[in-house]
Design a protein around this motif. Sequence first.
Motif, PDB file in Angstrom:
ATOM      1  N   SER A 226       0.642  -1.186  -0.235  1.00 22.98           N
ATOM      2  CA  SER A 226       0.048   0.056  -0.181  1.00 22.98           C
ATOM      3  C   SER A 226       1.047   1.292  -0.208  1.00 22.98           C
ATOM      4  O   SER A 226       0.544   2.255  -0.728  1.00 22.98           O
ATOM      5  N   LEU A 227       2.004   1.270   0.519  1.00 29.56           N
ATOM      6  CA  LEU A 227       2.833   2.404   0.786  1.00 29.56           C
ATOM      7  C   LEU A 227       3.480   2.628  -0.617  1.00 29.56           C
ATOM      8  O   LEU A 227       3.486   3.589  -0.892  1.00 29.56           O
ATOM      9  N   VAL A 228       3.805   1.626  -1.078  1.00 35.32           N
ATOM     10  CA  VAL A 228       4.553   1.641  -2.594  1.00 35.32           C
ATOM     11  C   VAL A 228       3.496   2.110  -3.543  1.00 35.32           C
ATOM     12  O   VAL A 228       3.612   3.317  -4.401  1.00 35.32           O
ATOM     13  N   LEU A 229       2.489   1.496  -3.585  1.00 38.92           N
ATOM     14  CA  LEU A 229       1.382   1.880  -4.629  1.00 38.92           C
ATOM     15  C   LEU A 229       0.738   2.883  -4.446  1.00 38.92           C
ATOM     16  O   LEU A 229       0.674   3.944  -5.438  1.00 38.92           O
ATOM     17  N   GLY A 230       0.545   3.484  -3.166  1.00 39.35           N
ATOM     18  CA  GLY A 230      -0.116   4.676  -2.741  1.00 39.35           C
ATOM     19  C   GLY A 230       0.814   5.899  -3.093  1.00 39.35           C
ATOM     20  O   GLY A 230       0.320   7.025  -3.604  1.00 39.35           O
ATOM     21  N   THR A 231       2.167   5.673  -3.009  1.00 42.25           N
ATOM     22  CA  THR A 231       3.142   6.857  -3.303  1.00 42.25           C
ATOM     23  C   THR A 231       3.037   7.146  -4.859  1.00 42.25           C
ATOM     24  O   THR A 231       3.352   8.080  -5.274  1.00 42.25           O
ATOM     25  N   VAL A 232       3.064   5.933  -5.531  1.00 42.20           N
ATOM     26  CA  VAL A 232       2.920   6.119  -7.074  1.00 42.20           C
ATOM     27  C   VAL A 232       1.911   6.849  -7.335  1.00 42.20           C
ATOM     28  O   VAL A 232       1.922   7.523  -8.311  1.00 42.20           O
ATOM     29  N   LEU A 233       0.777   6.402  -6.959  1.00 46.70           N
ATOM     30  CA  LEU A 233      -0.691   7.049  -7.134  1.00 46.70           C
ATOM     31  C   LEU A 233      -0.471   8.505  -6.885  1.00 46.70           C
ATOM     32  O   LEU A 233      -1.103   9.484  -7.695  1.00 46.70           O
ATOM     33  N   ALA A 234      -0.017   8.917  -5.850  1.00 45.74           N
ATOM     34  CA  ALA A 234       0.175  10.440  -5.269  1.00 45.74           C
ATOM     35  C   ALA A 234       1.045  10.957  -6.410  1.00 45.74           C
ATOM     36  O   ALA A 234       0.827  12.291  -6.812  1.00 45.74           O
ATOM     37  N   MET A 235       2.168  10.332  -6.752  1.00 52.86           N
ATOM     38  CA  MET A 235       3.076  10.846  -7.828  1.00 52.86           C
ATOM     39  C   MET A 235       2.218  11.273  -9.230  1.00 52.86           C
ATOM     40  O   MET A 235       2.466  12.134  -9.760  1.00 52.86           O
TER      41      MET A 235
ATOM     42  N   ALA B 157      -6.514   9.997 -10.332  1.00 49.09           N
ATOM     43  CA  ALA B 157      -7.882  10.434  -9.902  1.00 49.09           C
ATOM     44  C   ALA B 157      -9.065   9.603  -9.837  1.00 49.09           C
ATOM     45  O   ALA B 157      -9.697   9.431  -8.977  1.00 49.09           O
ATOM     46  N   THR B 158      -8.945   8.830 -11.293  1.00 49.84           N
ATOM     47  CA  THR B 158     -10.298   7.972 -11.462  1.00 49.84           C
ATOM     48  C   THR B 158      -9.942   6.707 -10.576  1.00 49.84           C
ATOM     49  O   THR B 158     -10.747   6.145  -9.953  1.00 49.84           O
ATOM     50  N   TYR B 159      -8.871   6.147 -10.340  1.00 53.20           N
ATOM     51  CA  TYR B 159      -8.311   5.030  -9.520  1.00 53.20           C
ATOM     52  C   TYR B 159      -8.987   5.179  -7.991  1.00 53.20           C
ATOM     53  O   TYR B 159      -9.567   4.594  -7.350  1.00 53.20           O
ATOM     54  N   VAL B 160      -8.330   6.461  -7.668  1.00 53.21           N
ATOM     55  CA  VAL B 160      -8.681   6.671  -6.195  1.00 53.21           C
ATOM     56  C   VAL B 160     -10.208   6.985  -5.970  1.00 53.21           C
ATOM     57  O   VAL B 160     -10.616   6.428  -5.011  1.00 53.21           O
ATOM     58  N   THR B 161     -10.882   7.571  -6.851  1.00 55.29           N
ATOM     59  CA  THR B 161     -12.343   7.736  -6.612  1.00 55.29           C
ATOM     60  C   THR B 161     -13.131   6.460  -6.830  1.00 55.29           C
ATOM     61  O   THR B 161     -13.965   6.264  -5.667  1.00 55.29           O
TER      62      THR B 161
ATOM     63  N   GLU C 110      -3.799   9.552  -1.112  1.00 54.16           N
ATOM     64  CA  GLU C 110      -4.443  11.039  -0.686  1.00 54.16           C
ATOM     65  C   GLU C 110      -3.754  11.710   0.737  1.00 54.16           C
ATOM     66  O   GLU C 110      -3.488  12.778   0.846  1.00 54.16           O
ATOM     67  N   VAL C 111      -3.097  10.620   1.604  1.00 49.94           N
ATOM     68  CA  VAL C 111      -2.545  11.231   2.714  1.00 49.94           C
ATOM     69  C   VAL C 111      -1.072  11.744   1.917  1.00 49.94           C
ATOM     70  O   VAL C 111      -0.513  12.982   2.502  1.00 49.94           O
ATOM     71  N   VAL C 112      -0.617  11.025   1.156  1.00 50.33           N
ATOM     72  CA  VAL C 112       0.865  11.567   0.601  1.00 50.33           C
ATOM     73  C   VAL C 112       0.429  12.618  -0.181  1.00 50.33           C
ATOM     74  O   VAL C 112       1.582  13.643  -0.296  1.00 50.33           O
ATOM     75  N   ARG C 113      -0.625  12.554  -0.880  1.00 49.04           N
ATOM     76  CA  ARG C 113      -0.686  13.951  -1.996  1.00 49.04           C
ATOM     77  C   ARG C 113      -0.942  15.126  -1.013  1.00 49.04           C
ATOM     78  O   ARG C 113      -0.663  16.272  -1.256  1.00 49.04           O
ATOM     79  N   SER C 114      -1.709  15.174   0.103  1.00 47.57           N
ATOM     80  CA  SER C 114      -1.962  16.252   0.882  1.00 47.57           C
ATOM     81  C   SER C 114      -0.466  16.639   1.697  1.00 47.57           C
ATOM     82  O   SER C 114      -0.415  17.985   1.717  1.00 47.57           O
TER      83      SER C 114
END
Length: 215
Positions: free
Chosen positions: A29-38, A52-56, A102-106
């Motif tokens: 989750s940390l790896v994929l979440g960071t990639v998504l934030a990027m 944005a589509t994936y997260v939503t 979303e946490v990393v993006r914030s």
Amino acid sequence: MSVLTNYYDLFLKTFGTTIQLFLFSAVGSLVLGTVLAMLRVSPVPVFRAAGATYVTLVRNTPLTLVFFFFAFAYPLLRIVQLDPFKGAVVALTLYTSAFICEVVRSGINTVPVGQAEAARALGLTFGQTLGDVVLPQALRSVVPPLVSTLIALLKNTTVAAGFSVADAGSIAYVLSEDGADMLIGLSWVAFFFVVLVFPLTLVQRALEKRWSVAR
């Protein structure tokens, strides 16, 4: 104590599975979440839209439905067969990564724009700016919500018990079948979850003190 002593092996085995589920899913989750934030802060519109589509989509999908997909729909695709444990890891990773994103993006948004502009002025690419300048600062500012998300992940592992994974969530089924005291048994389950959460809280406090920065 009789419930704990009589079912010692059950508690040890199921909580061991829970810890494994948590560790594998947390790393993924940390790896994929960071990639998504990027992707979400990328200058490329297609990447931003994909992130944005994936997260939503994932954030608005119940976790149980994600498990249902990997338990019943995914095997029909006949791509790579996953046993119940691996399927649970994938489901938890895909689901939690949307929240990590979303946490990393914030956190990225808390970094002053001047930092990125200065990096670009020095000739750094977008990837270098994000990886060497922005992300290290962003992660420092999101330690509390990041740990809170991981704690939620730890508790969400119990959902896997409904999909043939013998983790801590399956203890209730065994106790019910044996006619054991459910109240005492589930109280022990709750206690051990508190024990597992406590180290995460200590890590959060330690990182906050170590990474505290004046803004």
